[in-house]
Scaffold this motif. Structure first.
Motif, PDB file in Angstrom:
ATOM      1  N   PHE A  10      38.428  62.964  77.929  1.00  0.00           N
ATOM      2  CA  PHE A  10      37.172  63.669  78.173  1.00  0.00           C
ATOM      3  C   PHE A  10      37.099  64.984  77.393  1.00  0.00           C
ATOM      4  CE2 PHE A  10      35.394  61.868  82.428  1.00  0.00           C
ATOM      5  CZ  PHE A  10      35.420  60.586  81.888  1.00  0.00           C
ATOM      6  N   GLY A  11      38.006  65.157  76.439  1.00  0.00           N
ATOM      7  CA  GLY A  11      38.021  66.377  75.651  1.00  0.00           C
ATOM      8  C   GLY A  11      38.672  67.536  76.354  1.00  0.00           C
ATOM      9  N   GLU A  12      39.447  67.229  77.419  1.00  0.00           N
ATOM     10  CA  GLU A  12      40.080  68.313  78.176  1.00  0.00           C
ATOM     11  C   GLU A  12      41.382  68.762  77.506  1.00  0.00           C
ATOM     12  OE1 GLU A  12      42.139  64.680  80.041  1.00  0.00           O
ATOM     13  OE2 GLU A  12      40.189  65.150  79.154  1.00  0.00           O
ATOM     14  N   ASN A  13      41.648  70.062  77.619  1.00  0.00           N
ATOM     15  CA  ASN A  13      42.921  70.614  77.146  1.00  0.00           C
ATOM     16  C   ASN A  13      44.034  70.373  78.139  1.00  0.00           C
ATOM     17  OD1 ASN A  13      40.759  73.135  76.265  1.00  0.00           O
ATOM     18  ND2 ASN A  13      41.903  72.085  74.666  1.00  0.00           N
ATOM     19  N   LEU A  14      43.717  70.530  79.424  1.00  0.00           N
ATOM     20  CA  LEU A  14      44.710  70.345  80.482  1.00  0.00           C
ATOM     21  C   LEU A  14      44.308  69.161  81.341  1.00  0.00           C
ATOM     22  CD1 LEU A  14      45.193  74.043  81.707  1.00  0.00           C
ATOM     23  CD2 LEU A  14      46.493  72.801  79.957  1.00  0.00           C
ATOM     24  N   THR A  15      45.157  68.142  81.377  1.00  0.00           N
ATOM     25  CA  THR A  15      44.973  67.039  82.307  1.00  0.00           C
ATOM     26  C   THR A  15      45.900  67.325  83.480  1.00  0.00           C
ATOM     27  OG1 THR A  15      44.619  65.543  80.424  1.00  0.00           O
ATOM     28  CG2 THR A  15      44.962  64.536  82.586  1.00  0.00           C
ATOM     29  N   THR A  16      45.315  67.752  84.592  1.00  0.00           N
ATOM     30  CA  THR A  16      46.119  68.215  85.722  1.00  0.00           C
ATOM     31  C   THR A  16      46.475  67.053  86.642  1.00  0.00           C
ATOM     32  OG1 THR A  16      44.210  68.661  87.151  1.00  0.00           O
ATOM     33  CG2 THR A  16      44.917  70.426  85.661  1.00  0.00           C
ATOM     34  N   ALA A  17      47.478  67.291  87.471  1.00  0.00           N
ATOM     35  CA  ALA A  17      47.874  66.336  88.516  1.00  0.00           C
ATOM     36  C   ALA A  17      48.123  67.124  89.793  1.00  0.00           C
ATOM     37  CB  ALA A  17      49.128  65.563  88.113  1.00  0.00           C
ATOM     38  N   GLY A  18      47.526  66.667  90.888  1.00  0.00           N
ATOM     39  CA  GLY A  18      47.735  67.326  92.168  1.00  0.00           C
ATOM     40  C   GLY A  18      46.888  68.557  92.391  1.00  0.00           C
ATOM     41  N   ILE A  19      45.943  68.830  91.495  1.00  0.00           N
ATOM     42  CA  ILE A  19      45.029  69.966  91.631  1.00  0.00           C
ATOM     43  C   ILE A  19      43.611  69.423  91.769  1.00  0.00           C
ATOM     44  CG2 ILE A  19      44.042  71.997  90.486  1.00  0.00           C
ATOM     45  CD1 ILE A  19      46.832  72.537  91.265  1.00  0.00           C
ATOM     46  N   ALA A  20      42.924  69.779  92.837  1.00  0.00           N
ATOM     47  CA  ALA A  20      41.537  69.346  93.042  1.00  0.00           C
ATOM     48  C   ALA A  20      40.636  70.247  92.198  1.00  0.00           C
ATOM     49  CB  ALA A  20      41.166  69.413  94.519  1.00  0.00           C
ATOM     50  N   VAL A  21      40.518  69.922  90.926  1.00  0.00           N
ATOM     51  CA  VAL A  21      39.852  70.808  89.973  1.00  0.00           C
ATOM     52  C   VAL A  21      38.411  71.097  90.380  1.00  0.00           C
ATOM     53  CG1 VAL A  21      39.052  71.005  87.578  1.00  0.00           C
ATOM     54  CG2 VAL A  21      41.349  70.132  88.060  1.00  0.00           C
ATOM     55  N   ASN A  22      37.677  70.095  90.818  1.00  0.00           N
ATOM     56  CA  ASN A  22      36.269  70.301  91.141  1.00  0.00           C
ATOM     57  C   ASN A  22      36.060  71.044  92.450  1.00  0.00           C
ATOM     58  OD1 ASN A  22      34.937  68.976  88.838  1.00  0.00           O
ATOM     59  ND2 ASN A  22      36.076  67.201  89.591  1.00  0.00           N
ATOM     60  N   ASP A  23      37.115  71.152  93.248  1.00  0.00           N
ATOM     61  CA  ASP A  23      37.066  71.955  94.467  1.00  0.00           C
ATOM     62  C   ASP A  23      37.579  73.369  94.248  1.00  0.00           C
ATOM     63  OD1 ASP A  23      36.030  69.856  95.956  1.00  0.00           O
ATOM     64  OD2 ASP A  23      37.997  69.134  96.564  1.00  0.00           O
ATOM     65  N   ALA A  24      38.021  73.673  93.031  1.00  0.00           N
ATOM     66  CA  ALA A  24      38.466  75.033  92.726  1.00  0.00           C
ATOM     67  C   ALA A  24      37.286  75.982  92.810  1.00  0.00           C
ATOM     68  CB  ALA A  24      39.091  75.090  91.337  1.00  0.00           C
ATOM     69  N   LEU A  25      37.534  77.197  93.276  1.00  0.00           N
ATOM     70  CA  LEU A  25      36.486  78.203  93.404  1.00  0.00           C
ATOM     71  C   LEU A  25      36.330  79.001  92.113  1.00  0.00           C
ATOM     72  CD1 LEU A  25      37.474  79.451  96.950  1.00  0.00           C
ATOM     73  CD2 LEU A  25      35.298  78.360  96.387  1.00  0.00           C
ATOM     74  N   ILE A  26      35.097  79.355  91.795  1.00  0.00           N
ATOM     75  CA  ILE A  26      34.876  80.247  90.668  1.00  0.00           C
ATOM     76  C   ILE A  26      35.588  81.573  90.961  1.00  0.00           C
ATOM     77  CG2 ILE A  26      33.150  81.446  89.286  1.00  0.00           C
ATOM     78  CD1 ILE A  26      33.179  78.347  89.029  1.00  0.00           C
ATOM     79  N   GLY A  27      36.426  82.007  90.039  1.00  0.00           N
ATOM     80  CA  GLY A  27      37.253  83.194  90.253  1.00  0.00           C
ATOM     81  C   GLY A  27      38.659  82.867  90.726  1.00  0.00           C
ATOM     82  N   GLU A  28      38.921  81.611  91.017  1.00  0.00           N
ATOM     83  CA  GLU A  28      40.277  81.195  91.391  1.00  0.00           C
ATOM     84  C   GLU A  28      41.206  81.358  90.187  1.00  0.00           C
ATOM     85  OE1 GLU A  28      40.512  77.671  93.910  1.00  0.00           O
ATOM     86  OE2 GLU A  28      42.032  76.859  92.567  1.00  0.00           O
ATOM     87  N   ARG A  29      42.410  81.855  90.445  1.00  0.00           N
ATOM     88  CA  ARG A  29      43.345  82.087  89.344  1.00  0.00           C
ATOM     89  C   ARG A  29      44.547  81.154  89.447  1.00  0.00           C
ATOM     90  NH1 ARG A  29      43.340  88.508  87.602  1.00  0.00           N
ATOM     91  NH2 ARG A  29      41.087  88.576  87.171  1.00  0.00           N
ATOM     92  N   TRP A  30      44.886  80.569  88.282  1.00  0.00           N
ATOM     93  CA  TRP A  30      46.014  79.653  88.188  1.00  0.00           C
ATOM     94  C   TRP A  30      47.089  80.266  87.301  1.00  0.00           C
ATOM     95  CZ3 TRP A  30      43.268  74.465  86.474  1.00  0.00           C
ATOM     96  CH2 TRP A  30      42.352  74.085  87.461  1.00  0.00           C
ATOM     97  N   ARG A  31      48.304  80.255  87.781  1.00  0.00           N
ATOM     98  CA  ARG A  31      49.447  80.587  86.916  1.00  0.00           C
ATOM     99  C   ARG A  31      50.084  79.286  86.470  1.00  0.00           C
ATOM    100  NH1 ARG A  31      54.571  80.934  88.176  1.00  0.00           N
ATOM    101  NH2 ARG A  31      54.125  81.252  90.400  1.00  0.00           N
ATOM    102  N   ILE A  32      50.245  79.142  85.162  1.00  0.00           N
ATOM    103  CA  ILE A  32      50.809  77.926  84.590  1.00  0.00           C
ATOM    104  C   ILE A  32      52.079  78.307  83.836  1.00  0.00           C
ATOM    105  CG2 ILE A  32      50.404  75.954  83.088  1.00  0.00           C
ATOM    106  CD1 ILE A  32      47.442  76.287  83.557  1.00  0.00           C
ATOM    107  N   GLY A  33      53.185  77.739  84.263  1.00  0.00           N
ATOM    108  CA  GLY A  33      54.452  78.120  83.670  1.00  0.00           C
ATOM    109  C   GLY A  33      54.834  79.535  84.065  1.00  0.00           C
ATOM    110  N   ALA A  34      55.581  80.217  83.200  1.00  0.00           N
ATOM    111  CA  ALA A  34      56.121  81.529  83.550  1.00  0.00           C
ATOM    112  C   ALA A  34      55.153  82.683  83.310  1.00  0.00           C
ATOM    113  CB  ALA A  34      57.401  81.774  82.750  1.00  0.00           C
ATOM    114  N   GLU A  35      54.201  82.532  82.365  1.00  0.00           N
ATOM    115  CA  GLU A  35      53.409  83.675  81.922  1.00  0.00           C
ATOM    116  C   GLU A  35      51.908  83.484  82.047  1.00  0.00           C
ATOM    117  OE1 GLU A  35      54.802  83.428  77.871  1.00  0.00           O
ATOM    118  OE2 GLU A  35      56.050  85.200  78.134  1.00  0.00           O
TER     119      GLU A  35
END
Length: 224
Positions: free
Chosen positions: A87-112
């Protein structure tokens, strides 16, 4: 993690007829940083092509995430395999309800790396033509796909870069902050597509809201 290279397409107004929507998984670390404003900056991921800078890329569309679980839904609906990046996505996530994420929600990915959810993907004819040309849809031009995708309200999320870093396939995603309002990615998508009466309510998302969505909501509020 998926990156795209420029490819020709008949389904774009981009002057050279190119698109970077066809993305594929990559190995190894990829640097992620804020790309700059719309029209000048492209993707937030190093090596990822954004060809139509008038409508894509920039600070508020630095990274696009789509859930593997939602791709599985579409695999069943369409009867075609959809590997990561379809679908042209950069991140294909697993276990994250992406469409239920709130605007302004912050994700830390990896260490930084820290990303902030700020928008919902709006389907376009390039997206439809990409899937049609790949044989995922019965019509090579993807006719009917924009309407079908909109009706499903599984848009995936655009994110901006709060803190740059690197991302690798398999990096864990941790939700560091979740705001107290009601505006999820799916809610925002419905507001700007099929349910405009919801537009005034998206303003509760505050400064995290994509500027174009904010402007649309303010116009609706003024008219109302």
């Amino acid at each position: 993690m998926n990156l795209g290279r420029p490819r020709p397409t008949a389904h774009t107004d981009q002057p050279q007829g190119l698109t970077g929507i066809a993305k594929a998984p990559v190995e190894g670390p990829v640097a992620v940083a804020a790309p700059g404003p719309r029209g000048a900056g492209g993707s937030g991921l190093a090596g990822d092509a954004i060809c139509e800078l008038r409508h894509h890329g920039g600070e508020h569309q630095a990274v696009y995430a789509y859930a593997r679980e939602d791709l599985d839904h579409w695999e069943a609906e369409l009867g075609a395999p959809l590997p990561g990046g379809s679908f042209g996505e950069n991140l294909t996530t697993a276990g994250i309800a992406v469409n239920d994420a709130l605007i302004g929600e912050r994700w830390r990915i990896g260490a930084e790396l820290v990303l902030e959810v700020c928008g919902a993907r709006i389907p376009c004819r390039t997206f439809a033509g990409h899937l049609g040309g790949a044989g995922v849809l019965p019509d090579p031009d993807g006719r009917g796909w924009v309407r079908r995708f909109t009706r499903a309200a599984l848009p995936g999320a655009y994110l901006r870069v709060v803190r740059p870093g690197t991302v690798r396939a398999g990096d864990p995603v941790a939700v560091e902050h979740r705001p107290g309002h009601e505006v999820t990615v799916a809610f925002l998508f419905r507001a700007v597509t099929t349910e405009p009466a919801l537009l005034p309510r998206i303003l509760t998302a505050g400064d995290a809201l994509h500027p174009e969505s904010r402007e649309l909501a303010l116009r609706r509020t003024a008219v109302g």
